[in-house]
Design a protein around this motif. Structure first.
Motif, mmCIF file in Angstrom:
data_model
loop_
_atom_site.group_PDB
_atom_site.id
_atom_site.type_symbol
_atom_site.label_atom_id
_atom_site.label_comp_id
_atom_site.label_asym_id
_atom_site.label_seq_id
_atom_site.Cartn_x
_atom_site.Cartn_y
_atom_site.Cartn_z
ATOM 1 N N UNK A 34 10.904 78.874 44.745
ATOM 2 C CA UNK A 34 11.078 80.280 45.126
ATOM 3 C C UNK A 34 12.448 80.792 44.686
ATOM 4 N N UNK A 35 13.487 80.010 44.953
ATOM 5 C CA UNK A 35 14.849 80.409 44.574
ATOM 6 C C UNK A 35 14.946 80.593 43.058
ATOM 7 N N UNK A 36 14.344 79.676 42.309
ATOM 8 C CA UNK A 36 14.406 79.749 40.849
ATOM 9 C C UNK A 36 13.653 80.971 40.323
ATOM 10 N N UNK A 37 12.442 81.214 40.843
ATOM 11 C CA UNK A 37 11.650 82.363 40.394
ATOM 12 C C UNK A 37 12.336 83.666 40.787
ATOM 13 N N UNK A 38 12.857 83.723 42.021
ATOM 14 C CA UNK A 38 13.524 84.936 42.497
ATOM 15 C C UNK A 38 14.769 85.236 41.666
ATOM 16 N N UNK A 39 15.531 84.203 41.355
ATOM 17 C CA UNK A 39 16.731 84.382 40.530
ATOM 18 C C UNK A 39 16.365 84.909 39.147
ATOM 19 N N UNK A 40 15.314 84.359 38.572
ATOM 20 C CA UNK A 40 14.852 84.825 37.256
ATOM 21 C C UNK A 40 14.448 86.295 37.308
ATOM 22 N N UNK A 41 13.659 86.669 38.309
ATOM 23 C CA UNK A 41 13.169 88.046 38.408
ATOM 24 C C UNK A 41 14.306 89.032 38.636
ATOM 25 N N UNK A 42 15.248 88.670 39.511
ATOM 26 C CA UNK A 42 16.381 89.559 39.801
ATOM 27 C C UNK A 42 17.244 89.773 38.571
ATOM 28 N N UNK A 43 17.432 88.723 37.780
ATOM 29 C CA UNK A 43 18.320 88.804 36.621
ATOM 30 C C UNK A 43 17.685 89.464 35.409
ATOM 31 N N UNK A 44 16.365 89.391 35.304
ATOM 32 C CA UNK A 44 15.726 89.857 34.069
ATOM 33 C C UNK A 44 14.878 91.127 34.235
ATOM 34 N N UNK A 45 14.536 91.493 35.457
ATOM 35 C CA UNK A 45 13.796 92.732 35.659
ATOM 36 C C UNK A 45 14.772 93.887 35.873
ATOM 37 N N UNK A 46 14.495 95.056 35.292
ATOM 38 C CA UNK A 46 15.380 96.215 35.507
ATOM 39 C C UNK A 46 15.416 96.597 36.982
ATOM 40 N N UNK A 47 16.595 96.999 37.453
ATOM 41 C CA UNK A 47 16.760 97.328 38.872
ATOM 42 C C UNK A 47 15.868 98.477 39.293
ATOM 43 N N UNK A 48 15.723 99.483 38.408
ATOM 44 C CA UNK A 48 14.883 100.630 38.775
ATOM 45 C C UNK A 48 13.419 100.230 38.931
ATOM 46 N N UNK A 49 12.979 99.228 38.154
ATOM 47 C CA UNK A 49 11.607 98.741 38.283
ATOM 48 C C UNK A 49 11.411 98.044 39.626
ATOM 49 N N UNK A 50 12.414 97.277 40.042
ATOM 50 C CA UNK A 50 12.333 96.576 41.324
ATOM 51 C C UNK A 50 12.222 97.568 42.473
#
Length: 229
Positions: A34-50
């Motif tokens: 979970x930590x690894x997937x979450x870190x990947x998503x936070x770092x590579x997905x645009x903030x506005x998309x999140x």
């Protein structure tokens, strides 16, 4: 197919110890993933998309609906006789949790000068450890919690949906109540490991515990975030 003779409560203490070891190792592995997937998503997905996940009540309800459907599928797979499908179910659930946590983690990073994510994680870990010890070593029968957890789950789901539809803030006390509900779920599930699961269902057992840990973490984090408002 599994038989009643495979129940953890009916095997030797050595086999029981092996089941518990595998279960909690899989819980730890799910948390790490979970930590690894979450870190990947936070770092590579645009903030506005999140943050579009919080863009409207119907968007969030749609995401919650997909999460519920995905969770149901994950649980079914995690208890499939095929071990490959069991791991597929656990892996799918980890990804679902990482996605549902995205906006919460993104909000939490705003307070990087006084990070609330690590304190929330440590509080969750200490609570889980304490509840596990109580469930395993206490002579108290926690089976009565099943009805409370079931009713509480339906009430909380209805409250969350109503809050999303009508736009009212669920508030601090709702989060406190959900922490209590998640704690009760951990107590019940831990004590029932021997009675409900067979020796080959450690993946499914770990998914159930992981789900309760993430629910606890979600509302502990919400409480800490509310103190920063």
């Amino acid at each position: 197919m599994y038989s009643q003779n495979d129940l953890v409560s009916r095997v030797s203490q050595v086999e029981q110890a092996e089941f518990f070891k595998k279960t909690y190792l899989h819980v730890a592995g799910a948390i790490l993933a979970f930590v690894m997937v979450e870190t990947f998503l936070i770092n590579f997905l645009p903030e506005n998309l999140i943050f579009t996940m919080l863009g409207g009540k119907y968007v969030w309800l749609f995401i919650l609906g997909l999460f519920w459907l995905g969770s149901t599928l994950s649980n079914n797979l995690a208890f499939h006789p095929s071990q490959q499908k069991q791991y597929l179910g656990l892996g799918l659930y980890v990804i679902l949790e990482a996605i549902i946590f995205l906006p919460m983690i993104a909000l939490a990073t705003v307070y990087s000068d006084s990070n609330v994510i690590m304190p929330a994680a440590m509080i969750t870990l200490f609570m889980f450890s304490g509840l596990t010890a109580v469930a395993l070593f206490s002579k108290t029968d926690f089976s009565f919690l099943r009805t409370i957890i079931t009713i509480g789950g339906f009430v909380s789901l209805g409250t969350i949906v109503a809050g999303a539809l009508f736009g009212f803030n669920l508030g601090l006390w709702f989060s406190v109540g959900m922490v209590v509900l998640a704690s009760g779920s951990i107590l019940y599930q831990t004590q029932q490991l021997k009675e409900q699961y067979t020796t080959n269902q450690y993946v499914g057992a770990s998914l159930q515990l992981f789900a309760s840990i993430m629910l606890l973490f979600w509302y502990v984090l919400r409480i800490l975030l509310s103190r920063k408002d």
